[in-house]
Scaffold this active site. Structure first.
Site, mmCIF file in Angstrom:
data_model
loop_
_atom_site.group_PDB
_atom_site.id
_atom_site.type_symbol
_atom_site.label_atom_id
_atom_site.label_comp_id
_atom_site.label_asym_id
_atom_site.label_seq_id
_atom_site.Cartn_x
_atom_site.Cartn_y
_atom_site.Cartn_z
ATOM 1 N N GLY A 136 0.814 -1.212 0.000
ATOM 2 C CA GLY A 136 0.000 0.000 0.000
ATOM 3 C C GLY A 136 0.843 1.254 0.000
ATOM 4 N N GLY B 265 3.389 1.329 3.007
ATOM 5 C CA GLY B 265 4.314 0.206 2.867
ATOM 6 C C GLY B 265 5.322 0.426 1.753
ATOM 7 N N TYR C 40 -14.791 2.288 11.108
ATOM 8 C CA TYR C 40 -13.332 2.298 10.963
ATOM 9 C C TYR C 40 -12.680 2.899 12.200
ATOM 10 C CZ TYR C 40 -8.746 3.489 8.967
ATOM 11 O OH TYR C 40 -7.401 3.611 8.736
ATOM 12 N N HIS D 144 -9.079 8.686 -0.960
ATOM 13 C CA HIS D 144 -9.072 9.873 -0.109
ATOM 14 C C HIS D 144 -9.026 11.135 -0.957
ATOM 15 C CE1 HIS D 144 -7.793 6.896 3.038
ATOM 16 N NE2 HIS D 144 -8.699 7.584 3.676
#
Length: 319
Positions: free
Chosen positions: A15, A18, A141, A184
């Site tokens: 991701g 990462g 979340y 986002h």
């Protein structure tokens, strides 16, 4: 030859964060006594306790950076709060318990500023996480992420484990999720500007453009993750963020992207779409006490680098 004494497993390793950690490690921030292992959902389904346990048995990590999560933008969260809660609760419990059972020395998990109470005073800091309900748009979340802090304290008190967490503000950079519907705000805007430029149309920004956010470049966050893993010894979380003075409005972010992409068209704000929280200003005072000299990449420079990466990798980035 230096002996490898740290085997660092990074969940969610493909991701945004990462990939950033992988890059800074490869670019010279790694150490000779460290072996880095980046895994993704292809390596194990972390909602499965047996697959998670098998992953830890296979790699035998001494340290873990836990990034894996079900994530999405505002509108995906609004639609699927229960899914976000259940999936993330399973992932986090499986990772932390497997780390405990396999004797991992340290775990650093990644939280989010959206976990903070909706009704609060600003700036928010690390002591305020559990002071009230999070914003209703992403309560699933948020509550799942808050529970990592609860578990970290539990593993510390009952078992003496060094499990902690970081709370980044809005992260962006190469390898982000640029999906317009589910990503986002900043990567979604980058994709929208690209398409508006291609079609010669105006750029429509969802919401009023007035909400304010602190954005942190993924490569800056990656360097801070390495410091937390190696040096930060508190169980209590630490906010990783630019300063309050570096907060920008969504309108300012859109204008920075338009400039970086050389978009000359009109910016239109669709006020019929939800703004989400108006602000979530976070204090980085705790971080500055530890690292007073840390240099963040200037926002417009980071936006320019991210836009350049998106343009160069559009075929894969747009998915």
């Amino acid at each position: 030859m230096t002996e490898v004494t740290k085997r660092i497993l990074v969940t969610g390793g493909t991701g945004l964060v990462g990939r950033a950690i992988e890059k800074v490690v490869a670019d010279g921030e790694g150490r000779p006594d460290e072996e880095w292992i980046f895994v993704s959902s292809r390596d194990a389904d972390l909602t499965s306790s047996s697959e998670t346990k098998a992953l830890f048995e296979r790699h035998k990590p001494t340290h873990v950076i836990h990034l894996a999560a079900m994530v999405g933008g505002l509108f995906k969260n609004i639609r699927s709060n229960l899914d976000f809660w259940r999936t993330n609760i399973h992932i986090n419990d499986n990772v932390l318990h497997s780390a405990h059972e396999s004797g991992v020395q340290k775990v650093v998990s990644c939280l989010s500023t959206c976990i903070f109470p909706d009704k609060t005073t600003y700036p928010i800091d690390e002591t305020m996480i559990h002071n009230g309900p999070p914003h209703s748009s992403n309560f699933g979340y948020s509550y799942a992420k808050r529970m990592i802090d609860v578990q970290n304290r539990g593993y510390s008190e009952q078992h003496g484990r060094r499990f902690t967490a970081v709370i980044p503000t809005n992260v962006f950079g190469p390898h982000d999720n640029f999906n317009i519907e589910d990503g986002h705000v900043l990567p979604g805007l980058i994709h929208k500007v690209y398409l508006a430029k291609q079609s010669g149309s105006a750029l429509t920004v969802w919401g009023t453009g007035k909400p304010r956010r602190q954005f942190i470049y993924s490569l800056d966050l990656a360097r801070l993750f390495l410091w937390v893993l190696r040096e930060y010894d508190e169980v209590e979380p630490i906010i990783l963020s630019v300063g309050e003075e570096d907060e920008v409005s969504i309108q300012e972010a859109a204008e920075a992207i338009a400039e970086a992409m050389e978009f000359r068209g009109e910016l239109v704000f669709d006020a019929t779409k939800s703004d989400g929280q108006f602000k979530k200003t976070a204090s980085n005072a705790k971080l500055r006490r530890y690292l007073p000299g840390f240099q963040f990449t200037p926002f417009r420079k980071a936006v320019k680098e991210t836009c350049a990466w998106f343009n160069a990798n559009y075929a894969n980035a747009r998915k």
